[in-house]
Design an enzyme around this catalytic site. Structure first.
Site, PDB file in Angstrom:
ATOM      1  CB  THR A  59       6.320   9.156   0.092  1.00 43.18           C
ATOM      2  OG1 THR A  59       5.380   7.865  -0.234  1.00 43.18           O
ATOM      3  CG2 THR A  59       5.592  10.201  -0.796  1.00 43.18           C
ATOM      4  CB  THR A  75       4.400   7.296   5.713  1.00 47.01           C
ATOM      5  OG1 THR A  75       3.517   7.068   4.637  1.00 47.01           O
ATOM      6  CG2 THR A  75       4.874   8.436   5.746  1.00 47.01           C
ATOM      7  CG  ASP A  76       2.436   2.696   3.210  1.00 42.48           C
ATOM      8  OD1 ASP A  76       2.028   3.847   3.519  1.00 42.48           O
ATOM      9  OD2 ASP A  76       2.405   2.351   1.998  1.00 42.48           O
ATOM     10  CB  SER A 100       7.984   1.857   4.076  1.00 41.06           C
ATOM     11  OG  SER A 100       6.733   2.184   3.975  1.00 41.06           O
TER      12      SER A 100
END
Length: 326
Positions: free
Chosen positions: A13, A85-86, A54
């Site tokens: 992101t 972030t995932d 990710s």
């Protein structure tokens, strides 16, 4: 003295822009550096490793990234990795094992909103990660929303809030405030492990529900999985009435599958010693994950299976802060 760091960009992101089909990575490492701006006491060079959401970062990408980190550390004082972030917690845990023996710090960060968004948390997270790099001695960390979390202790807890990551079953490794980064002492160095970046990704994660069938465990073994992480009930319980998972786990362990049992509870540990249902599990190829996060349990088992003969003993040892051993 000016510190020399290298940014390894992987997408996520933080580097995303809006396209015809929604957000997708589109900002390079060099553009991140230019748009965020770097403190005068830091020299930061950027390299693009890949540009992925990710959700698409898998063990193959961990190998690529670990190699890129090792090369970068030959010429820099530390490495900053920008990442979606995932799966950030999985990557941080995997790199914690794959980079054992490195003597310089690696810090991962990302953002909940793209860099171009007017409310983006990207600049703050990026600059705070650099502040951590300046202070850290060695190890793999996540810097996110004023927190510093050991790479093997992070869990993503929120999908949209800026405070997305928690340190589970361990205190924060540090924090960032107006005075800079405040960090705990580095963990003891680990050395002497050959080919620490070798992984075997054939690990299956199973979350138990009441009534889970033994057929699932047969399928795991028949499908060629070499490792199994079970999120069991409470302190590590699995049912053995009607659907005898205990006997089936011992059966597949005889077929070569190594099982690591953790708990579905977010906090505290799995402990086989308290209840009859847990004591039935004790075996030379069935291990307790104690208070490891699922992310750390999965990646550690992949790492152990990368050289099972020499690493099986490490399932009962903490190498990079991944579990508390009494």
């Amino acid at each position: 003295m000016q510190k020399r760091f290298i940014l390894l960009a992987t997408g996520g992101t933080i580097a995303s822009v809006t396209g015809e089909n929604g957000l997708a990575p589109g900002i390079t490492a060099a553009e991140l550096i230019e748009r965020i701006g770097i403190p005068a006491d830091i020299e930061l060079k950027g390299r693009d490793v890949f540009a992925l959401d990710s959700s698409n970062i898998q063990p193959e990408e961990w190998h690529t990234l670990a190699t890129a980190v090792r090369e970068a550390l030959k010429e820099a004082d530390g490495v900053l990795i920008t990442h979606g972030t995932d799966t950030l917690a999985y990557t941080a845990a995997a790199l914690s094992f794959m980079l054992l023996g490195e003597t310089k710090p690696v810090v991962l960060t990302g953002s909940q909103l793209p860099l171009g968004h007017p409310l983006s948390d990207a600049p703050t997270n990026f600059l705070e990660a650099l502040a951590v790099l300046k202070k850290a001695e060695r190890g793999v960390y996540i810097a996110f929303h004023h927190k510093v979390i050991l790479g093997t202790r992070a869990v993503k807890m929120r999908t949209t809030a800026f405070d997305a990551f928690h340190s589970v079953n361990a205190p924060l490794f540090g924090h960032i405030d107006a005075e800079g980064a405040h960090l705990s002492p580095a963990l003891p160095a680990i050395s002497g492990i050959e080919r620490p970046d070798a992984l075997n990704s054939r690990v299956f994660l199973l979350k138990l529900v009441p009534g889970t069938s033994t057929e699932i465990l047969d399928w795991v073994a028949m499908s060629g999985y070499k490792g199994l992480v079970i999120e069991a009930f409470g302190l590590g319980g699995v049912h053995y009435i009607r659907r005898n998972l205990v006997d089936k786990l011992h059966e597949i362990s005889g077929q070569g599958v190594i099982t690591l049992v953790t708990t579905q509870c977010m906090y505290e540990k799995a402990d086989f010693s308290l209840y009859e249902v847990g004591r039935h599990l004790l075996s030379s190829r069935i291990f307790s994950a104690l208070d490891m996060t699922t992310e750390a349990a999965v990646t550690k088992l992949m790492w152990v299976l990368g050289d099972e003969k020499n690493r099986l003993k490490y399932l009962r040892q903490s190498l990079c802060g991944e579990m508390s051993v009494n």
